[in-house]
Design a protein around this motif. Structure first.
Motif: not given
Length: 553
Positions: A255-277
């Motif tokens: 989803f586009d979390y920052d409303n800049d017109g491009k799709l971003d990627i959020f990854v939920g990781n088990d017991s380690t830091e989540n990613y926001l690409f």
């Protein structure tokens, strides 16, 4: 016994916290009547190894384009025969919320240990295809509906999908805006059924338990570029996806979390830091999970992050992130501040301590009572069977939970139907209107148990289901935002690639109009994935609406 354990024991004895205020949310367990009658398989019961605890996924989509939602289940296998399970299943909707098993008729023969599901038209022929994540080689099933056969064809090898690691969740989205769907696959960890990990020293609350994920090697995720014709190319390295510090990937949303017109990627990781690409354009990404505030909770502690839900909780127009986590921890609400940063506001919205006894998985924000705001559903069930035989602050089988939105907070309510008093080994959940009455129903899988269909019996209030018809290559318009503007305020929904946990929700935007005036119209504004917009004024009694991607001028 510690003070916390005494309090937790009291909470458990009371059936968990709930609101004394009567709820208008009503569900009926419709499983038997639905015609879906089979048992999900994921190893043995009780589970003894980590491969046996995650369960299988579920997807709601219209595979035959007849106007109603069908269901696909990613079914598992057993440790002694991980490539020879009972098989994943496809059920066709008869049009009234009852289903027929059409797995064999559709030519689907996925017997390996399947985990999750992503739905998308990979070859731009207008028909939804199925990507199945697995323990081992993933599977890509091409929908041959355009050929008039009603069948699916295994196109894994032809498509260039050659990842044989343990995959969990996956998501489709047009990341480079070139007119076709790219693919992100979240991988979990390295596991060999023939060489089981040493569980020496592995404990939970002082009780010996199975090994993992801590101590086992996490696997790298993979990003595929769609190069046309349903063929993919691995661009993980060149795209800037994290390689040196892989996480235990369980969930993914585009989803586009920052409303800049491009799709971003959020990854939920088990017991380690989540990613926001963060999408930089031209299939280049930078990982900003820590900087953006979603890598961990407010204490800076990493969490299990199984399920992911998306909603505009505070009404500021930016998509907020909710994640489900392990027991003795809280589920987490990361509020999107609209400036590229998130803040953990779990306690502020009443979603903290009430969730501590639960180990939760699938989840979703939906307006279940059609009153104009979104409620929250979570499925739960523990991974350690030892919780059934030892006194702990949690249980093995657990209740599903409904958190009703009450003004500026959520309150857990239990008077929503008989199923809310029962214990399940809940796992994946998919949301959508399966009986075409305009409210949101729930399909839930369980660990080594039956599938459950929960029919929503919402109050007789106006409702509106919006289906987007995207262009060739992205017919479900993944990455788009739908807004309903009424005198009482604005509601927003996001059509995303990926689901809450190993699942795929119906690609529709559902709105309740219980708070709107009893006459007049409401305005719908769609911002498509590439920035193009469409606005329509519709009568509040319309019920269902299709909005097409604007034609080229």
């Amino acid at each position: 016994m510690s003070l916390y354990k005494r309090i937790a024991a009291l909470v458990l004895s009371m059936g968990f916290p709930y609101s004394a205020i009567a709820s208008e949310i009503r569900f009926t367990d419709f499983t038997r009547e639905s015609g879906i009658d089979f048992k999900m398989i994921c190893g043995r019961m009780p589970s003894r190894e980590i491969l046996e605890v995650n369960g299988g996924g579920v997807a709601l989509f219209d595979f035959d384009k007849d106007g109603d939602l069908d269901v696909f289940f990613a079914n598992g296998a057993t440790m002694d025969a991980p490539e020879q399970g009972p098989g994943s299943r496809l059920y066709a909707n008869r049009g009234n919320g009852t289903f027929e098993d059409v797995t064999a008729k559709a030519g689907i023969d996925v017997k390996r240990w399947a985990m999750g599901i992503a739905i998308g038209d990979v070859d731009s022929d207008g028909w939804d295809d199925i990507y199945v994540t697995c323990f081992g080689q993933d599977v890509l099933l091409r929908n041959a509906g355009a050929d008039g056969t009603g069948r699916f064809v295994d196109m894994t090898e032809k498509a260039g999908i050659r990842d044989n690691r343990w995959s969990s969740s996956a998501a489709f989205g047009d990341l480079d805006l070139d007119g076709d769907l790219d693919l992100y696959v979240a991988n979990y960890l390295a596991f060999d059924p023939k060489n089981l990990p040493d569980r020496a020293g592995k404990t939970f609350k002082g009780v010996p338990v199975m090994a993992g994920p801590s101590g086992l090697a996490p696997e790298m995720d993979i990003l595929y570029e769609n190069v046309g014709g349903g063929r993919f190319r691995d661009i993980t390295r060149e795209a800037g996806i994290v390689e040196n510090t892989p996480g235990y990937g369980l969930g993914v949303r585009m989803f586009d979390y920052d409303n800049d017109g491009k799709l971003d990627i959020f990854v939920g990781n088990d017991s380690t830091e989540n990613y926001l690409f963060h999408n930089l354009g031209k299939l280049k990404f930078e990982e900003l999970g820590v900087q953006a505030g979603v890598a961990a909770n407010y204490e800076g502690t990493t969490q299990a992050t199984m399920g992911i839900a998306l909603g505009d909780v505070d009404g500021n127009g930016a998509p907020d992130l909710f994640s489900t986590n392990f027991s003795s921890d809280t589920n987490t609400l990361h509020l999107n501040l609209g400036d590229g940063f998130f803040d953990d506001r779990t306690a502020q919205f009443g979603l903290g301590i009430v969730s501590r006894p639960f180990l939760s998985w699938g989840c979703g924000f939906y307006d279940f009572d059609l009153d104009g705001d979104e409620d929250l559903f979570t499925a739960s069930g523990h991974v350690y069977p030892e919780t059934a035989t030892h006194q702990m602050d949690t249980e093995w089988g657990q209740n599903v939970s409904m958190y009703e939105r009450k003004e500026k907070r959520f309150e857990r309510v239990t008077d929503c139907g008989e199923m809310f008093t029962k214990k399940f080994h809940g796992r994946s959940v998919a949301f959508g209107d399966i009986d075409n009455d305009g409210d949101v129903d729930i399909v839930m899988t369980t660990l080594n148990g039956p599938v459950h269909v929960f029919r929503n019996d919402a109050p007789k209030r106006e409702r509106l289901a919006v289906e987007l018809v995207g262009p060739r290559g992205n017919p479900r318009a993944y990455g788009s935002r739908v807004e309903l503007v009424a005198p009482t305020g604005t509601q927003r929904r996001w059509i995303t690639g990926g689901g809450s946990y190993q699942s795929a929700d119906a690609p529709h935007a559902y709105f309740g109009l219980g708070g709107a005036k009893p006459d007049g119209s409401v305005k719908i504004k769609v911002t498509f994935f590439d920035g193009k917009t469409v606005e329509k004024s519709v009568d509040r009694t319309t019920g269902r609406l299709s909005i097409h991607y604007p034609a080229k001028e």
